[in-house]
Design an enzyme around this catalytic site. Structure first.
Site, PDB file in Angstrom:
ATOM      1  N   HIS A 148      21.437 134.136  22.437  1.00 33.11           N
ATOM      2  CA  HIS A 148      20.532 133.331  21.607  1.00 33.11           C
ATOM      3  C   HIS A 148      19.284 134.130  21.296  1.00 33.11           C
ATOM      4  O   HIS A 148      18.761 134.845  22.145  1.00 33.11           O
ATOM      5  CB  HIS A 148      20.163 132.027  22.320  1.00 33.11           C
ATOM      6  CG  HIS A 148      19.623 132.218  23.700  1.00 33.11           C
ATOM      7  ND1 HIS A 148      20.431 132.453  24.803  1.00 33.11           N
ATOM      8  CD2 HIS A 148      18.352 132.254  24.168  1.00 33.11           C
ATOM      9  CE1 HIS A 148      19.680 132.596  25.876  1.00 33.11           C
ATOM     10  NE2 HIS A 148      18.412 132.499  25.515  1.00 33.11           N
ATOM     11  N   HIS A 167      15.313 133.989  20.234  1.00 32.53           N
ATOM     12  CA  HIS A 167      14.125 133.150  20.265  1.00 32.53           C
ATOM     13  C   HIS A 167      13.270 133.466  19.034  1.00 32.53           C
ATOM     14  O   HIS A 167      13.059 134.639  18.718  1.00 32.53           O
ATOM     15  CB  HIS A 167      13.259 133.479  21.492  1.00 32.53           C
ATOM     16  CG  HIS A 167      13.913 133.222  22.818  1.00 32.53           C
ATOM     17  ND1 HIS A 167      13.551 132.173  23.632  1.00 32.53           N
ATOM     18  CD2 HIS A 167      14.893 133.888  23.489  1.00 32.53           C
ATOM     19  CE1 HIS A 167      14.269 132.204  24.754  1.00 32.53           C
ATOM     20  NE2 HIS A 167      15.090 133.243  24.694  1.00 32.53           N
TER      21      HIS A 167
HETATM   22  P1  AMP Z   1      16.717 132.963  28.133  1.00 32.83           P
HETATM   23  O1  AMP Z   1      15.788 133.274  29.251  1.00 32.83           O
HETATM   24  O2  AMP Z   1      16.572 133.930  26.994  1.00 32.83           O
HETATM   25  O3  AMP Z   1      18.146 132.794  28.593  1.00 32.83           O
HETATM   26  O4  AMP Z   1      16.207 131.574  27.553  1.00 32.83           O
HETATM   27  C1  AMP Z   1      16.853 130.368  27.690  1.00 32.83           C
HETATM   28  C2  AMP Z   1      16.044 129.350  26.904  1.00 32.83           C
HETATM   29  O5  AMP Z   1      16.846 128.201  26.688  1.00 32.83           O
HETATM   30  C3  AMP Z   1      14.774 128.882  27.611  1.00 32.83           C
HETATM   31  O6  AMP Z   1      13.652 129.162  26.772  1.00 32.83           O
HETATM   32  C4  AMP Z   1      14.996 127.392  27.815  1.00 32.83           C
HETATM   33  O7  AMP Z   1      13.834 126.635  27.674  1.00 32.83           O
HETATM   34  C5  AMP Z   1      16.012 127.071  26.735  1.00 32.83           C
HETATM   35  N1  AMP Z   1      16.895 125.940  27.000  1.00 32.83           N
HETATM   36  C6  AMP Z   1      17.681 125.750  28.080  1.00 32.83           C
HETATM   37  N2  AMP Z   1      18.372 124.592  27.962  1.00 32.83           N
HETATM   38  C7  AMP Z   1      18.040 124.074  26.758  1.00 32.83           C
HETATM   39  C8  AMP Z   1      18.422 122.893  26.050  1.00 32.83           C
HETATM   40  N3  AMP Z   1      19.292 122.018  26.553  1.00 32.83           N
HETATM   41  N4  AMP Z   1      17.880 122.670  24.834  1.00 32.83           N
HETATM   42  C9  AMP Z   1      16.980 123.526  24.321  1.00 32.83           C
HETATM   43  N5  AMP Z   1      16.584 124.669  24.934  1.00 32.83           N
HETATM   44  C10 AMP Z   1      17.091 124.929  26.139  1.00 32.83           C
END
Ligand code: AMP
Ligand code: ZN
Length: 142
Positions: free
Chosen positions: A99, A101
């Site tokens: 994903h 950001h």
């Molecule tokens: P990463 O550290 O790049 O894996 O980031 C994961 C991101 O996913 C974090 O910023 C979380 O806040 C976000 N996240 C996790 N679960 C959800 C969810 N159900 N809906 C929206 N964002 C999420």
């Protein structure tokens, strides 16, 4: 991937605040934002990291990323935006479904994306350069 939260979101099994969707991509608001409007852009299909993503999906995802970044920036009257991706736990990846950001930015918003700068020793840049440029990727996925 039955236990992947982002697969569940992509399949509509877990709710999200969706801001964009097309054939390969879905984008939704991050639940714990670095700034209000922090958005995640994901491939609907499960791939762990950016280099795992199939080339055709990556092409489409890149264009969606550009589109969503503009929507976030313009829709929120931001002064700028960051785009980043964490690949693998060592790089801070927590959700193991690739994903991107998008973080909308304002002047003086207090967010700092920074690192301590390092220095190369004598000849080290050439060594690093040849390791990187000489790495065999096998195919487009790297
Ligand atoms: P990463 O550290 O790049 O894996 O980031 C994961 C991101 O996913 C974090 O910023 C979380 O806040 C976000 N996240 C996790 N679960 C959800 C969810 N159900 N809906 C929206 N964002 C999420
Ligand atoms: Zn997944």
């Amino acid at each position: 991937m039955d236990d992947c939260i982002f697969c569940k979101i992509a399949a509509g099994k877990v709710p999200c605040n969706k801001v964009y969707e097309d054939k390969y991509t879905i984008a939704f608001l991050d639940i714990n934002p670095a700034a209000k409007g922090h958005t995640l852009v994901i491939p609907k299909e499960h791939y762990e990291t950016m280099t795992d993503i199939a080339p055709a999906v990556m092409q489409s995802l890149s264009l969606s990323l550009q589109k969503v970044a503009k929507k976030v920036h313009d829709g929120l009257l931001a002064d700028g935006y960051n785009v980043y991706i964490n690949n693998k736990p060592a790089a801070g990846q927590v959700v193991m479904h690739a994903h991107f950001h998008i973080v909308p930015r304002k002047h003086d918003d207090g967010i700092r994306i920074q690192w301590p700068q390092k220095r190369y020793g004598p000849g080290e840049m050439e060594d690093i350069k040849s390791k990187v440029s000489g790495a065999v990727t096998g195919n487009d996925r790297g």
